[in-house]
Scaffold this active site. Structure first.
Site, PDB file in Angstrom:
ATOM      1  N   ARG A  99       0.743  -1.255   0.001  1.00 32.27           N
ATOM      2  CA  ARG A  99       0.113  -0.012   0.055  1.00 32.27           C
ATOM      3  C   ARG A  99       0.881   1.138  -0.045  1.00 32.27           C
ATOM      4  NH1 ARG A  99      -5.335   0.481   3.306  1.00 32.27           N
ATOM      5  NH2 ARG A  99      -5.433   1.961   1.635  1.00 32.27           N
ATOM      6  N   HIS A 174      -8.289  -2.032  12.139  1.00 37.65           N
ATOM      7  CA  HIS A 174      -7.883  -0.508  12.691  1.00 37.65           C
ATOM      8  C   HIS A 174      -8.720  -0.195  13.710  1.00 37.65           C
ATOM      9  CE1 HIS A 174      -6.817   0.054   8.043  1.00 37.65           C
ATOM     10  NE2 HIS A 174      -5.713   0.060   8.684  1.00 37.65           N
ATOM     11  N   CYS A 261     -13.041   4.544   5.353  1.00 36.29           N
ATOM     12  CA  CYS A 261     -11.917   4.527   4.499  1.00 36.29           C
ATOM     13  C   CYS A 261     -11.988   4.814   3.194  1.00 36.29           C
ATOM     14  CB  CYS A 261     -11.990   2.867   4.308  1.00 36.29           C
ATOM     15  SG  CYS A 261     -12.300   1.906   5.575  1.00 36.29           S
TER      16      CYS A 261
END
Ligand code: CIR
Length: 268
Positions: A99, A174, A261
């Protein structure tokens, strides 16, 4: 940039800017940590993402839609690439190597709105681990976010009057999988994944125990964008008088993504 609403006199309305990125054709190869891989219908994922974009526009956002990154499967989840505050934007160094290339184009885009800072090696942090509540940042201790990055964030923000508090997270990807803001001092929490006592002084709504992924809501202009997949928790939110805007992001949920997100909100 999509057209921005104008008021009756033709002047630009003051509004938030939402940075989004189109769903990558390679999303089927996304990172997965806590859920099993299932086929993702790309057309459905893109249609759901367009509905999300339209909802943001209807709630007064000016949307900057970046083109897809075909070789970066998770690039639609722009939240993880930056932490945007009124004073500056911190470009993250995402916890998984696949990422890290996502941040370059986000930095170029955010530079139009904010002074930039950058998390440096060996720090790693995903924006999904950072919950901003006024002048306090809660940062999740997860596989994605390490103590070196948390120290760097603290060093950048302490002079600006922010407090940084770390929060242990267990069982989800998360911090913001486990807790998000539903109002200035109101948190939506899954107590199985994070200890509500860590957020002292704030009011708490707990997700319905049958809906473990239900703690991710996007607070915007006094209302919340909320997944249609969690009707029980939505009922609790409405009972508290919250203005809940439903969105179906079920295909992106298969990539372990949720409503926060898919955007970076820049107060403009
Ligand atoms: C990942 O594992 O990084 C992606 N498949 C999902 C990221 C979701 N982002 C977020 O919760 N902020």
């Amino acid at each position: 940039m999509r057209a921005s609403p104008k008021n009756v006199t033709g002047n630009q309305l003051s509004m938030n800017t939402a940075i989004l990125r189109e769903v990558s054709s390679s999303i089927g190869r996304c990172e997965l940590t806590h859920i099993a891989r299932e086929p993702i219908a790309i057309d459905v994922a893109r249609a759901q993402h367009r509905s999300y974009e339209r909802l943001l526009i209807s709630l007064g956002c000016s949307v900057v839609l970046l083109p897809e990154e075909p070789e970066l499967p998770d690039a639609v989840f722009v939240e993880d690439t930056a932490v945007v505050l009124p004073e500056l934007a911190i470009i993250t160094r995402p916890g998984v190597p696949s990422r890290r290339p996502e941040t370059a184009s986000i930095a170029v885009t955010l530079a139009r709105y904010r002074r930039l800072a950058q998390i440096e090696v060996p720090g790693t942090i995903d924006g999904g681990d950072v919950l901003v509540a006024g002048k306090t940042l809660f940062i999740g201790e997860t596989r994605r976010s390490n103590s070196q990055a948390i120290e760097q964030v603290t060093g950048l923000l302490h002079p600006l009057g922010y407090a940084v508090r770390t929060v242990p997270v267990n069982g989800c990807l998360h911090l913001k999988s486990a807790v998000t803001l539903c109002g200035p001092d109101l948190l939506l929490v899954n107590p199985a994944w994070v200890d509500p006592a860590r957020f002292g002084g704030r009011s708490i709504i707990e997700v319905d125990p049958a809906e473990s992924h239900a703690a991710n809501a996007l607070l915007l202009n006094g209302g919340i964008i909320y997944p249609a997949a969690f009707p029980r928790t939505r009922k609790l939110l409405r009972a508290r008088g919250l203005n809940v805007h439903d969105i179906d992001l079920s295909e992106l949920a298969k990539a372990e993504g949720a409503v926060t997100c898919c955007s970076l909100i820049v107060e403009t």
